[in-house]
Design a protein around this motif. Structure first.
Motif, PDB file in Angstrom:
ATOM      1  N   LYS A  43       0.858  -1.176   0.000  1.00 33.32           N
ATOM      2  CA  LYS A  43       0.000   0.000   0.000  1.00 33.32           C
ATOM      3  C   LYS A  43       0.894   1.227   0.000  1.00 33.32           C
ATOM      4  O   LYS A  43       2.108   1.122   0.264  1.00 33.32           O
ATOM      5  CB  LYS A  43      -0.902  -0.001   1.229  1.00 33.32           C
ATOM      6  CG  LYS A  43      -0.130  -0.026   2.541  1.00 33.32           C
ATOM      7  CD  LYS A  43      -1.022  -0.229   3.727  1.00 33.32           C
ATOM      8  CE  LYS A  43      -0.160  -0.478   4.957  1.00 33.32           C
ATOM      9  NZ  LYS A  43      -0.891  -1.063   6.033  1.00 33.32           N
ATOM     10  N   LYS A  44       0.351   2.355  -0.301  1.00 33.88           N
ATOM     11  CA  LYS A  44       1.126   3.588  -0.305  1.00 33.88           C
ATOM     12  C   LYS A  44       1.723   3.820   1.079  1.00 33.88           C
ATOM     13  O   LYS A  44       1.021   3.787   2.082  1.00 33.88           O
ATOM     14  CB  LYS A  44       0.243   4.768  -0.702  1.00 33.88           C
ATOM     15  CG  LYS A  44       1.001   6.049  -0.873  1.00 33.88           C
ATOM     16  CD  LYS A  44       0.111   7.148  -1.393  1.00 33.88           C
ATOM     17  CE  LYS A  44       0.930   8.403  -1.569  1.00 33.88           C
ATOM     18  NZ  LYS A  44       0.119   9.487  -2.129  1.00 33.88           N
ATOM     19  N   GLY A  45       3.038   3.965   1.114  1.00 35.85           N
ATOM     20  CA  GLY A  45       3.724   4.170   2.381  1.00 35.85           C
ATOM     21  C   GLY A  45       4.052   2.892   3.131  1.00 35.85           C
ATOM     22  O   GLY A  45       4.638   2.923   4.199  1.00 35.85           O
ATOM     23  N   GLY A  46       3.669   1.736   2.572  1.00 41.81           N
ATOM     24  CA  GLY A  46       3.925   0.456   3.224  1.00 41.81           C
ATOM     25  C   GLY A  46       5.386   0.060   3.151  1.00 41.81           C
ATOM     26  O   GLY A  46       6.144   0.562   2.320  1.00 41.81           O
ATOM     27  N   THR A  47       5.800  -0.847   4.029  1.00 43.44           N
ATOM     28  CA  THR A  47       7.202  -1.266   4.092  1.00 43.44           C
ATOM     29  C   THR A  47       7.422  -2.665   3.522  1.00 43.44           C
ATOM     30  O   THR A  47       8.421  -3.298   3.802  1.00 43.44           O
ATOM     31  CB  THR A  47       7.706  -1.231   5.545  1.00 43.44           C
ATOM     32  OG1 THR A  47       6.866  -2.047   6.341  1.00 43.44           O
ATOM     33  CG2 THR A  47       7.742   0.170   6.094  1.00 43.44           C
ATOM     34  N   ALA A  48       6.485  -3.146   2.720  1.00 44.43           N
ATOM     35  CA  ALA A  48       6.605  -4.498   2.171  1.00 44.43           C
ATOM     36  C   ALA A  48       7.692  -4.570   1.105  1.00 44.43           C
ATOM     37  O   ALA A  48       7.861  -3.665   0.304  1.00 44.43           O
ATOM     38  CB  ALA A  48       5.276  -4.941   1.562  1.00 44.43           C
ATOM     39  N   ASP A  49       8.438  -5.657   1.111  1.00 40.76           N
ATOM     40  CA  ASP A  49       9.335  -5.994   0.014  1.00 40.76           C
ATOM     41  C   ASP A  49       8.528  -6.901  -0.912  1.00 40.76           C
ATOM     42  O   ASP A  49       7.674  -7.658  -0.461  1.00 40.76           O
ATOM     43  CB  ASP A  49      10.572  -6.724   0.533  1.00 40.76           C
ATOM     44  CG  ASP A  49      11.365  -5.880   1.529  1.00 40.76           C
ATOM     45  OD1 ASP A  49      11.323  -4.648   1.420  1.00 40.76           O
ATOM     46  OD2 ASP A  49      12.005  -6.466   2.396  1.00 40.76           O
ATOM     47  N   ILE A  50       8.780  -6.807  -2.206  1.00 42.06           N
ATOM     48  CA  ILE A  50       7.954  -7.540  -3.166  1.00 42.06           C
ATOM     49  C   ILE A  50       8.830  -8.406  -4.054  1.00 42.06           C
ATOM     50  O   ILE A  50       9.814  -7.940  -4.613  1.00 42.06           O
ATOM     51  CB  ILE A  50       7.151  -6.569  -4.052  1.00 42.06           C
ATOM     52  CG1 ILE A  50       6.270  -5.683  -3.186  1.00 42.06           C
ATOM     53  CG2 ILE A  50       6.315  -7.323  -5.072  1.00 42.06           C
ATOM     54  CD1 ILE A  50       5.648  -4.543  -3.932  1.00 42.06           C
ATOM     55  N   ALA A  51       8.453  -9.675  -4.181  1.00 45.64           N
ATOM     56  CA  ALA A  51       9.106 -10.596  -5.106  1.00 45.64           C
ATOM     57  C   ALA A  51       8.055 -11.081  -6.097  1.00 45.64           C
ATOM     58  O   ALA A  51       6.969 -11.483  -5.700  1.00 45.64           O
ATOM     59  CB  ALA A  51       9.706 -11.782  -4.365  1.00 45.64           C
ATOM     60  N   VAL A  52       8.389 -11.038  -7.389  1.00 45.61           N
ATOM     61  CA  VAL A  52       7.500 -11.534  -8.438  1.00 45.61           C
ATOM     62  C   VAL A  52       8.106 -12.832  -8.956  1.00 45.61           C
ATOM     63  O   VAL A  52       9.255 -12.849  -9.396  1.00 45.61           O
ATOM     64  CB  VAL A  52       7.356 -10.514  -9.583  1.00 45.61           C
ATOM     65  CG1 VAL A  52       6.450 -11.048 -10.678  1.00 45.61           C
ATOM     66  CG2 VAL A  52       6.832  -9.180  -9.051  1.00 45.61           C
ATOM     67  N   PHE A  53       7.325 -13.905  -8.874  1.00 45.16           N
ATOM     68  CA  PHE A  53       7.809 -15.226  -9.242  1.00 45.16           C
ATOM     69  C   PHE A  53       7.276 -15.666 -10.594  1.00 45.16           C
ATOM     70  O   PHE A  53       6.198 -15.253 -11.008  1.00 45.16           O
ATOM     71  CB  PHE A  53       7.392 -16.262  -8.189  1.00 45.16           C
ATOM     72  CG  PHE A  53       7.990 -16.026  -6.844  1.00 45.16           C
ATOM     73  CD1 PHE A  53       9.240 -16.525  -6.536  1.00 45.16           C
ATOM     74  CD2 PHE A  53       7.304 -15.314  -5.872  1.00 45.16           C
ATOM     75  CE1 PHE A  53       9.807 -16.325  -5.296  1.00 45.16           C
ATOM     76  CE2 PHE A  53       7.852 -15.092  -4.621  1.00 45.16           C
ATOM     77  CZ  PHE A  53       9.109 -15.602  -4.333  1.00 45.16           C
ATOM     78  N   ASN A  54       7.996 -16.551 -11.247  1.00 43.76           N
ATOM     79  CA  ASN A  54       7.616 -17.104 -12.541  1.00 43.76           C
ATOM     80  C   ASN A  54       6.664 -18.283 -12.343  1.00 43.76           C
ATOM     81  O   ASN A  54       6.990 -19.426 -12.609  1.00 43.76           O
ATOM     82  CB  ASN A  54       8.863 -17.536 -13.318  1.00 43.76           C
ATOM     83  CG  ASN A  54       8.544 -17.985 -14.722  1.00 43.76           C
ATOM     84  OD1 ASN A  54       7.511 -17.619 -15.266  1.00 43.76           O
ATOM     85  ND2 ASN A  54       9.420 -18.767 -15.300  1.00 43.76           N
TER      86      ASN A  54
END
Length: 66
Positions: free
Chosen positions: A30-41
């Motif tokens: 979300k805007k301002g969130g601290t999540a790291d994001i991984a996109v998997f195949n």
């Protein structure tokens, strides 16, 4: 872990619930969130747990690192 619902529960435990238990504030996508994001195949959630698919893109602290 046999169903999509069980896979979602496990991933929730490894992400949101873990962040909450560690006291990480403002966690999430979300805007301002601290999540790291991984996109998997893969197009199936349970494959992230069972097959360790290739990471296509990875963001850490809002910066693309892979």
């Amino acid at each position: 872990m046999g169903t999509a619902k069980e896979a979602k529960t496990i991933l929730d435990m490894l992400t949101y619930r873990l962040a909450k238990s560690l006291g990480i504030p403002n966690y999430g996508i979300k805007k301002g969130g601290t999540a790291d994001i991984a996109v998997f195949n893969t197009n199936k959630l349970r494959n992230v747990l069972l097959e360790r698919p290739q990471v296509i893109t990875l963001y850490k602290a809002g910066k693309q690192i892979y």
